[in-house]
Design an enzyme around this catalytic site. Sequence first.
Site, PDB file in Angstrom:
ATOM      1  N   LYS A   1     -14.920 -16.528  -7.225  1.00  0.00           N
ATOM      2  CA  LYS A   1     -16.346 -16.235  -7.379  1.00  0.00           C
ATOM      3  C   LYS A   1     -16.905 -15.499  -6.173  1.00  0.00           C
ATOM      4  CE  LYS A   1     -17.338 -19.823 -10.741  1.00  0.00           C
ATOM      5  NZ  LYS A   1     -18.258 -20.894 -11.160  1.00  0.00           N
TER       6      LYS A   1
ATOM      7  N   LYS B   1     -11.857 -20.290 -22.936  1.00  0.00           N
ATOM      8  CA  LYS B   1     -12.762 -21.304 -23.454  1.00  0.00           C
ATOM      9  C   LYS B   1     -14.168 -20.736 -23.617  1.00  0.00           C
ATOM     10  CE  LYS B   1     -14.396 -23.461 -19.141  1.00  0.00           C
ATOM     11  NZ  LYS B   1     -14.602 -24.740 -18.446  1.00  0.00           N
TER      12      LYS B   1
ATOM     13  N   LYS C   1     -20.779 -20.853 -20.885  1.00  0.00           N
ATOM     14  CA  LYS C   1     -22.161 -20.412 -20.690  1.00  0.00           C
ATOM     15  C   LYS C   1     -22.242 -19.212 -19.762  1.00  0.00           C
ATOM     16  CE  LYS C   1     -23.250 -24.547 -19.347  1.00  0.00           C
ATOM     17  NZ  LYS C   1     -23.996 -25.706 -18.801  1.00  0.00           N
TER      18      LYS C   1
END
Length: 411
Positions: free
Chosen positions: A173, A272, A275
């Site tokens: 990230k 998967k 969100k």
Amino acid sequence: MGNTDAGYRCNSLSCRGSGRTSLLGMSTASSPTDAPEATAESDAPQKQNVRAERVLSGVQPTGSLHLGNYLGAIRQWVDFQNNEQKDDEGNVIPVEKFFCVVDLHAITMPHDPKELRESTLSSAALYIAAGIDPAKSNIFVQSHVPAHSELTWLLNCITPLNWLERMIQFKEKAKKQGESVGVGLLTYPCLMAADIILYQATKVPVGEDQRQHLELTRDIVRRFNDMFCKGNPYKKRCREAGIPSRPVFIEPDAIIMKEGARVMSLTDGTNKMSKSDANDASRINVLDPPQTIRDKIKRCKTDSLEGIEWDNPERPEATNLLNIYLAVQPGRTKEDILEEVSEMSWGQFKPLLAEAVVNHLQPIQERYYEVRNDEEKLNRILKDGADAANAVAQQTLFASKIAMGFVTPTK
């Protein structure tokens, strides 16, 4: 928890001899009560004391909760809430249940304050709409329990920097954010550790992507206990504070959940449902209107092979859509569903799937708007839940402060 989308249920009830067991979600712990002493006047066998258990789990309020959050976590919480847990002798185990909206984890990445507030209240309302009963479980917002952030700071100060720098999720990230990456993204595994050990977890069900963070939690627990919970000075501090002199934190074990527990993306059956995916078409949000659900399923990725089958590694989208079809129709079996749809084309199957999802989510959506529109009542529920969680978390925080040598306020 942390940056995972959801917590998961653990079916294992075995643990150390301390009486603590793992039941669900992020963390569990026992809350032992004193058993009555045997008396000389009675030789009758004493009933074994049944220890109360504690369970806590939560979901981030970033974005809308989607079908994977609901099926993979929240619906399992409801099942656990409504089913009695029993020990090997058939005694009912009292369970304290805590379900939180983990808003502190949601700010490790850039966020909009207005969206955070609404997503937090929306997530709490969805917990209730999906079946979490405030009369049976405590529902609260993570930031309403100050011990989560306070213990995180204590753990930050004793956790070596290189332990955090090697976390894979931080590396991935941080690479996307470049120089604008926040310190919170580096240290959020300490917040995850605090979440777990505040409630004295022994076994923690996590996804494979969180295994490294759970191992870090174990390292932090060992380091803290070695640094502060040994020797006569520690025993003296505990004695003066009126608390037991055992190590403050319990070292948790990981229970890695199988990939099959996940609902996968509508645009890529190998990833998967998330969100954080920029493409809203990749997920079915729990609050999506019926027509939006139908449109997303109509356009979702499939393949050109004939028939529909389960568990073919070459057809991940087929397996995912069948898993969803099964999950939103409780009581049906794989065999039953295959008998119905195996010979269908995708054009025939998709409308059936869409209506099954719409019908399953409709009562949840109706209940959600009823709860969300009464914000005063929702806030009362969250306050009651936070009060109950605070009572537990403050005990652990107090013990950690005594261990580290802080001067605590006098009563």
